[in-house]
Design an enzyme around this catalytic site. Structure first.
Site, PDB file in Angstrom:
ATOM      1  N   ARG A   1       0.828  -1.231   0.000  1.00  0.00           N
ATOM      2  CA  ARG A   1       0.000   0.000   0.000  1.00  0.00           C
ATOM      3  C   ARG A   1       0.860   1.278   0.000  1.00  0.00           C
ATOM      4  O   ARG A   1       0.439   2.320   0.503  1.00  0.00           O
ATOM      5  CB  ARG A   1      -0.971   0.034   1.187  1.00  0.00           C
ATOM      6  CG  ARG A   1      -2.025  -1.012   1.156  1.00  0.00           C
ATOM      7  CD  ARG A   1      -2.948  -0.881  -0.062  1.00  0.00           C
ATOM      8  NE  ARG A   1      -3.882  -1.984  -0.080  1.00  0.00           N
ATOM      9  CZ  ARG A   1      -3.598  -3.175  -0.619  1.00  0.00           C
ATOM     10  NH1 ARG A   1      -2.445  -3.379  -1.224  1.00  0.00           N
ATOM     11  NH2 ARG A   1      -4.485  -4.130  -0.610  1.00  0.00           N
TER      12      ARG A   1
ATOM     13  N   SER B   1     -11.446  -0.239   2.133  1.00  0.00           N
ATOM     14  CA  SER B   1     -10.946  -0.584   3.469  1.00  0.00           C
ATOM     15  C   SER B   1     -10.443   0.681   4.138  1.00  0.00           C
ATOM     16  O   SER B   1      -9.647   1.420   3.554  1.00  0.00           O
ATOM     17  CB  SER B   1      -9.793  -1.582   3.371  1.00  0.00           C
ATOM     18  OG  SER B   1     -10.253  -2.773   2.806  1.00  0.00           O
TER      19      SER B   1
ATOM     20  N   GLU C   1      -6.198   3.967   5.670  1.00  0.00           N
ATOM     21  CA  GLU C   1      -5.718   3.792   4.296  1.00  0.00           C
ATOM     22  C   GLU C   1      -6.049   4.989   3.404  1.00  0.00           C
ATOM     23  O   GLU C   1      -5.235   5.376   2.566  1.00  0.00           O
ATOM     24  CB  GLU C   1      -6.316   2.498   3.724  1.00  0.00           C
ATOM     25  CG  GLU C   1      -5.701   2.089   2.409  1.00  0.00           C
ATOM     26  CD  GLU C   1      -6.274   0.795   1.873  1.00  0.00           C
ATOM     27  OE1 GLU C   1      -6.107  -0.255   2.516  1.00  0.00           O
ATOM     28  OE2 GLU C   1      -6.888   0.838   0.798  1.00  0.00           O
TER      29      GLU C   1
HETATM   30  C1  LIG Z   1     -15.484   0.029  -2.673  1.00  0.00           C
HETATM   31  C2  LIG Z   1     -13.982   0.232  -2.710  1.00  0.00           C
HETATM   32  C3  LIG Z   1     -13.148  -0.872  -2.802  1.00  0.00           C
HETATM   33  C4  LIG Z   1     -11.753  -0.681  -2.842  1.00  0.00           C
HETATM   34  N1  LIG Z   1     -10.947  -1.787  -2.923  1.00  0.00           N
HETATM   35  C5  LIG Z   1      -9.602  -1.655  -2.944  1.00  0.00           C
HETATM   36  C6  LIG Z   1      -8.749  -2.803  -3.024  1.00  0.00           C
HETATM   37  O1  LIG Z   1      -9.213  -3.952  -3.100  1.00  0.00           O
HETATM   38  N2  LIG Z   1      -7.411  -2.600  -3.019  1.00  0.00           N
HETATM   39  C7  LIG Z   1      -6.864  -1.349  -2.963  1.00  0.00           C
HETATM   40  O2  LIG Z   1      -5.625  -1.245  -2.961  1.00  0.00           O
HETATM   41  N3  LIG Z   1      -7.640  -0.257  -2.919  1.00  0.00           N
HETATM   42  C8  LIG Z   1      -8.982  -0.365  -2.901  1.00  0.00           C
HETATM   43  N4  LIG Z   1      -9.786   0.752  -2.818  1.00  0.00           N
HETATM   44  C9  LIG Z   1      -9.171   2.087  -2.732  1.00  0.00           C
HETATM   45  C10 LIG Z   1      -9.097   2.851  -4.097  1.00  0.00           C
HETATM   46  O3  LIG Z   1     -10.049   2.370  -4.981  1.00  0.00           O
HETATM   47  C11 LIG Z   1      -7.719   2.755  -4.742  1.00  0.00           C
HETATM   48  O4  LIG Z   1      -6.732   3.252  -3.891  1.00  0.00           O
HETATM   49  C12 LIG Z   1      -7.678   3.536  -6.087  1.00  0.00           C
HETATM   50  O5  LIG Z   1      -6.544   3.155  -6.820  1.00  0.00           O
HETATM   51  C13 LIG Z   1      -7.665   5.045  -5.908  1.00  0.00           C
HETATM   52  O6  LIG Z   1      -7.656   5.646  -7.200  1.00  0.00           O
HETATM   53  P1  LIG Z   1      -8.428   6.987  -7.508  1.00  0.00           P
HETATM   54  O7  LIG Z   1      -8.195   7.288  -8.929  1.00  0.00           O
HETATM   55  O8  LIG Z   1      -9.840   6.894  -7.069  1.00  0.00           O
HETATM   56  O9  LIG Z   1      -7.606   7.996  -6.582  1.00  0.00           O
HETATM   57  P2  LIG Z   1      -8.170   9.184  -5.670  1.00  0.00           P
HETATM   58  O10 LIG Z   1      -9.016   8.611  -4.595  1.00  0.00           O
HETATM   59  O11 LIG Z   1      -8.755  10.253  -6.500  1.00  0.00           O
HETATM   60  O12 LIG Z   1      -6.803   9.715  -5.031  1.00  0.00           O
HETATM   61  C14 LIG Z   1      -6.084   8.910  -4.123  1.00  0.00           C
HETATM   62  C15 LIG Z   1      -4.668   9.485  -4.007  1.00  0.00           C
HETATM   63  O13 LIG Z   1      -3.991   9.310  -5.245  1.00  0.00           O
HETATM   64  C16 LIG Z   1      -3.579  10.581  -5.754  1.00  0.00           C
HETATM   65  N5  LIG Z   1      -3.747  10.542  -7.208  1.00  0.00           N
HETATM   66  C17 LIG Z   1      -4.825  10.103  -7.909  1.00  0.00           C
HETATM   67  N6  LIG Z   1      -4.599  10.221  -9.228  1.00  0.00           N
HETATM   68  C18 LIG Z   1      -3.352  10.736  -9.355  1.00  0.00           C
HETATM   69  C19 LIG Z   1      -2.538  11.101 -10.468  1.00  0.00           C
HETATM   70  N7  LIG Z   1      -2.950  10.952 -11.732  1.00  0.00           N
HETATM   71  N8  LIG Z   1      -1.312  11.627 -10.215  1.00  0.00           N
HETATM   72  C20 LIG Z   1      -0.862  11.794  -8.948  1.00  0.00           C
HETATM   73  N9  LIG Z   1      -1.572  11.465  -7.865  1.00  0.00           N
HETATM   74  C21 LIG Z   1      -2.806  10.937  -8.074  1.00  0.00           C
HETATM   75  C22 LIG Z   1      -4.460  11.618  -5.085  1.00  0.00           C
HETATM   76  O14 LIG Z   1      -3.820  12.876  -5.027  1.00  0.00           O
HETATM   77  C23 LIG Z   1      -4.644  10.989  -3.713  1.00  0.00           C
HETATM   78  O15 LIG Z   1      -3.509  11.273  -2.932  1.00  0.00           O
HETATM   79  C24 LIG Z   1     -11.191   0.603  -2.780  1.00  0.00           C
HETATM   80  C25 LIG Z   1     -12.054   1.722  -2.691  1.00  0.00           C
HETATM   81  C26 LIG Z   1     -13.439   1.543  -2.649  1.00  0.00           C
HETATM   82  C27 LIG Z   1     -14.335   2.717  -2.563  1.00  0.00           C
END
Ligand SMILES: Cc1cc2nc3c(=O)[nH]c(=O)nc-3n(C[C@H](O)[C@H](O)[C@H](O)COP(=O)(O)OP(=O)(O)OC[C@H]3O[C@@H](n4cnc5c(N)ncnc54)[C@H](O)[C@@H]3O)c2cc1C
Length: 348
Positions: A164, A241, A342
């Protein structure tokens, strides 16, 4: 480039809490990203980079500066001997990429199906599920380096991936805007069916499941846990999570085992966790009095997964944080372990 003001961020997150962004720009190209950065710099605005909003808790006050949403699209596929290279724009939806890879019979990310969010979000916390992590397939990243004001190519090793974690959410947090991610997959490879839930799903199955069957199984298991965003399922109105599985030292592990033994309990044994001396955060939460479905107000624990804090409707970020702290305190009092959240906290 469209510059918007006072844009609600709650609507752009999966948990649906938080106030507005003072300024908001969605960029679809590298040159737009550069323009947006200049806009923020000339006005001295703090910058927050938004992906799919699936790992965020935004404060009720919102973000006082510029929220730059990365919407860079595009997917190119190159088939080489024994490998398939996928170059994907950071703004693409992650699960669509998994679906495409599986449809092309390319192995390596099939267990990561159903994780919400953007491609650019995947390296940030090195997303992982069901025995796979994205670090295993990321070949390189194209990013804008806000420190040196230039576009950089980062190879896998430069990203500092571990559980992570990457440089993007630790040592170099806030330095890079990820624009494109390149994945290296294995055409015709076998699916990764190592995780207990998946093995159970396929027990009694004739032969080896296909990549598509494995992806389908992962999505069904995720849905049963509220970990697949499904319209109408309020247990999926979360940030996934909420706590990381704690990684313990030998002494901490012994101390925890002793506390469990005193309660005539045994810490559950999962080979995937034990290898890294990780303990199930879900088990700690559940054995601290927070069972699935706990909570009666606007914030509670998912009825399907003890690790997901759910917005049951119109919750505030302050309520989510108060509930988080209540869980952390009780787990620490009972088990001597402080759980680490997380999600990323924005505007606190
Ligand atoms: C229902 C659910 C289930 C999930 N299951 C999992 C799982 O099984 N495993 C897991 O690891 N995670 C899980 N997650 C967490 C999440 O989905 C992941 O961490 C996902 O990759 C976040 O991506 P995002 O584009 O939504 O990022 P955001 O939520 O928009 O941002 C998260 C972070 O990443 C940064 N960021 C995003 N895009 C960029 C970019 N292009 N450049 C630089 N920084 C950036 C943001 O600044 C922030 O710090 C889950 C979430 C939910 C809601």
């Amino acid at each position: 480039m469209l510059i918007q003001e006072h844009v609600s961020l709650a609507a752009l997150t999966t948990i649906k809490v938080g106030g507005p962004a003072r300024y908001f720009i969605e960029v679809t190209t590298v040159s737009e990203a550069c323009d947006a950065i200049t806009f923020a710099r000339t006005r001295n605005l703090p910058l927050f980079v938004l992906g799919g909003g699936s790992n965020l808790i935004v404060s009720d006050a919102g973000w006082p500066g510029l929220v730059l949403k990365v919407g860079v699209a595009g997917l190119e596929e190159h088939l080489l001997v024994g490998k398939a290279i996928l170059e994907v724009g950071a703004g693409e939806d992650w699960d669509k990429v998994v679906a495409r890879a599986v449809a092309q019979n390319c192995a390596g990310i099939e267990c990561l199906s159903g994780i919400p969010g953007s491609v650019g979000g995947t390296p940030v916390q090195n997303v992982g599920a069901y025995g796979q992590e994205v670090a295993e397939t990321i070949q390189g990243i194209l990013a804008f380096d806000l420190r040196d004001n230039q576009i950089r190519e980062l190879c896998n090793e430069a990203c500092g991936f571990s559980y992570r974690t990457s440089i993007f959410n630790s040592t170099e947090q806030g330095r890079y805007i990820i624009l494109r991610v390149t994945y290296e997959l294995m055409p015709g490879g076998q699916p990764h069916v190592d995780y207990a839930d998946l093995k159970r799903y396929f027990s009694g199955w004739q032969g080896v499941p296909t990549l598509a069957e494995t992806r389908d199984a992962v999505r069904k298991i995720r849905a049963s846990k509220g970990m697949l965003i499904s319209p109408g399922d309020e247990d999926s109105r979360s940030a996934g999570s909420f706590f990381k599985n704690p990684v313990l030292s030998v002494e901490q592990y012994q101390e925890l085992s002793a506390r469990a033994a005193a309660k005539k309990l045994r810490i559950p044994s999962y080979p995937a966790l034990e290898a890294l001396r990780k303990v199930s955060a879900a088990w700690l939460v559940e054995h601290s009095g927070f069972s699935k479905g706990f909570g009666s107000g606007r914030v509670g624990i998912s009825r399907k997964h003890a690790l997901a804090i759910v917005n049951r409707g119109d919750a505030t970020a302050a309520e989510i944080i108060a509930f988080q702290e209540q869980i952390q305190q009780r787990v620490e009092d009972i088990w001597g372990i402080r759980l680490k959240p997380e999600p990323v906290f924005v505007g606190f």
